[in-house]
Scaffold this motif. Sequence first.
Motif, short mmCIF file in Angstrom:
data_model
loop_
_atom_site.label_atom_id
_atom_site.label_comp_id
_atom_site.label_asym_id
_atom_site.label_seq_id
_atom_site.Cartn_x
_atom_site.Cartn_y
_atom_site.Cartn_z
N LEU A 1 0.82 -1.22 0.00
CA LEU A 1 0.00 0.00 0.00
C LEU A 1 0.85 1.27 0.00
O LEU A 1 0.38 2.34 -0.42
N THR A 2 2.09 1.18 0.46
CA THR A 2 2.93 2.38 0.62
C THR A 2 3.12 3.14 -0.69
O THR A 2 2.89 4.37 -0.72
N PRO A 3 3.51 2.50 -1.79
CA PRO A 3 3.68 3.29 -3.03
C PRO A 3 2.36 3.80 -3.60
O PRO A 3 2.34 4.82 -4.30
N ILE B 1 -9.65 -5.97 16.30
CA ILE B 1 -9.44 -7.10 17.20
C ILE B 1 -8.65 -8.24 16.55
O ILE B 1 -8.16 -9.12 17.26
N GLN B 2 -8.53 -8.23 15.23
CA GLN B 2 -7.67 -9.19 14.54
C GLN B 2 -6.54 -8.49 13.80
O GLN B 2 -5.95 -9.03 12.87
N GLY B 3 -6.21 -7.27 14.24
CA GLY B 3 -5.20 -6.48 13.55
C GLY B 3 -5.73 -5.96 12.23
O GLY B 3 -6.92 -6.03 11.93
N GLY B 4 -4.84 -5.38 11.43
CA GLY B 4 -5.24 -4.90 10.11
C GLY B 4 -5.19 -3.39 9.99
O GLY B 4 -4.48 -2.71 10.74
N ILE B 5 -6.00 -2.89 9.08
CA ILE B 5 -5.93 -1.49 8.66
C ILE B 5 -7.26 -0.80 8.94
O ILE B 5 -8.32 -1.32 8.59
N ALA B 6 -7.19 0.38 9.56
CA ALA B 6 -8.37 1.23 9.70
C ALA B 6 -8.47 2.12 8.48
O ALA B 6 -7.49 2.78 8.10
N MET B 7 -9.63 2.12 7.84
CA MET B 7 -9.86 2.96 6.67
C MET B 7 -10.68 4.17 7.11
O MET B 7 -11.89 4.07 7.35
N ASP B 8 -10.01 5.30 7.26
CA ASP B 8 -10.63 6.52 7.77
C ASP B 8 -11.16 7.34 6.59
O ASP B 8 -10.39 7.74 5.70
N ARG C 1 -0.74 9.12 2.71
CA ARG C 1 -2.12 8.79 3.11
C ARG C 1 -2.20 7.40 3.76
O ARG C 1 -3.28 6.91 4.03
N LEU C 2 -1.07 6.81 4.01
CA LEU C 2 -0.95 5.61 4.85
C LEU C 2 -0.11 6.00 6.06
O LEU C 2 1.02 6.48 5.93
N SER C 3 -0.67 5.83 7.24
CA SER C 3 0.03 6.22 8.47
C SER C 3 0.23 5.01 9.37
O SER C 3 -0.69 4.20 9.56
N VAL C 4 1.43 4.91 9.94
CA VAL C 4 1.70 3.92 10.97
C VAL C 4 2.23 4.61 12.23
O VAL C 4 2.84 3.99 13.08
N SER C 5 1.97 5.91 12.33
CA SER C 5 2.45 6.65 13.50
C SER C 5 1.68 6.18 14.74
O SER C 5 0.49 5.84 14.67
N LYS C 6 2.37 6.17 15.85
CA LYS C 6 1.78 5.68 17.10
C LYS C 6 0.53 6.47 17.47
O LYS C 6 -0.48 5.91 17.90
N VAL D 1 -5.37 4.18 6.73
CA VAL D 1 -5.36 4.70 5.37
C VAL D 1 -6.46 5.74 5.22
O VAL D 1 -7.49 5.67 5.89
N TYR D 2 -6.21 6.71 4.32
CA TYR D 2 -7.13 7.82 4.12
C TYR D 2 -7.48 7.91 2.63
O TYR D 2 -6.86 8.67 1.87
N PRO D 3 -8.48 7.16 2.18
CA PRO D 3 -8.86 7.21 0.77
C PRO D 3 -9.55 8.53 0.42
O PRO D 3 -10.11 9.20 1.30
N ARG D 4 -9.53 8.87 -0.88
CA ARG D 4 -10.18 10.09 -1.35
C ARG D 4 -11.28 9.81 -2.37
O ARG D 4 -11.96 10.73 -2.79
#
Length: 458
Positions: free
Chosen positions: A10-12, A82-89, A17-22, A44-47
């Motif tokens: 997802l990074t490239p 609860i099973q890890g993964g990505i939040a899509m904001d 718009r991909l964040s792993v900051s604490k 992740v922050y989709p547009r």
Amino acid sequence: MSIDAALRALTPLLGDRLSVSKSDLLAHGQSETHFDVIPPDGVVYPRSAQDVSDIVKICSQHRCPIIGYGAGTSLEGHTLAIQGGIAMDFRDMANVVKINDEDMTVRVGPGITREALNQELRATGLFFPVDPGANASIGGMASTRASGTTAVRYGTMRDNVIGLEVVMADGRIVRTGTGARKSSAGYDLTALLVGSEGTLGLITELTLKLQGQPEGIAAATCAFDTIDAAVEAVTSTIAMGIPMARIEFLDAASVAAVNAHSKADFPETPHLMVEFHGSQTGVAEQAERFGEIAHDSGGSAFDWATNAEDRTRLWQMRHHAYWAILASRPGSSAIVTDVCVPISNLAQAVRDTQDDIEASGLPAPILGHVGDGNFHAILLIDPNSADEKRIAKELSERMAQRALSMGGTITGEHGVGMGKLGYMSSEHGAGWDVMGQIKRALDPHNILNPGKVVQVNG
């Protein structure tokens, strides 16, 4: 499952718009109630819908969970990873796509909040009526089939969403519904997806039904000596068909908390907060008829909110009641109940709940949208006390089972999330298995908000 591989892929695509900051992970791993913080592995922050589709395709390839995220006001842990993964904001999809004045509809992005939408609609003479209290995002409201203070007149999100654009678990972009107000063309996919809590698809656009701004609005409070008297006034009002716009109940403990939090001076007895919409003549007639019912039930004279500013302040106090109740026991957290019963059983349900709370020894004010049989007890607990948490959960379970025994439901508006998962079999029986079959058919890899609403393997 390879969450790390999904993040690398997802990074490239997304860049910053991909964040792993604490700080971002922690912000997306909290809930409004008693659940532990469970952060995702990335945010992740989709547009656009295409962004969402591209993200979902990558996550599907790597079996990486995706949790849709709006304003984050969920009360049942809906957005916890609860099973890890990505939040899509969906914060960057907060636009009004098109207002159709003549059709009284609007198309919006999922990230727009109800208050921002109504600000955009002010010049049209139209408004979106569903008001859950919190300034929730419209996509989240649809995902939980939210309702709130105005549902007694205008219905819930089920009644006010007429079409969706949704990204499915395989990345397909699907449109449901049409611009028409009704259809008999096949399965009602809109109704299936509204209330599915992001477990079947990710909403990227909504078509909503709007209402005309009423000519006349009047709001008032009315005090009662007992809970029974207040609830009797509610059931009589509904039985007589008076078209209330809002009819809210607060018990004495809730009123005391509101007084302290909002510097109000309501008598600390059970109260109804009411609002009437319509023509000036219609509002006056409705208020008069309700006044007669309240008087017959032992209610006090109305304390009127006579202008827009007073009405806004009144409903802000009601909307802030949850935080007012939390503040009434400093340092506490809350287990928030959310049952709904047929209106004929409302008085008994509230009475039995009050007796149960008194026997428990926990502070637990009762309030709710009693015009449609929906009420809450805010069970205040010391977050460091395992004993208090156990007592509160037992109370909550008895409320849920009591509602089911009366022909009601375990949740009238907050949804299932992870908090109400244990009651679903009791309410739905074999129907819950059917829900699981639908989930497996539409999301075979179980990547969309896993662990919520239904139980599936994988």
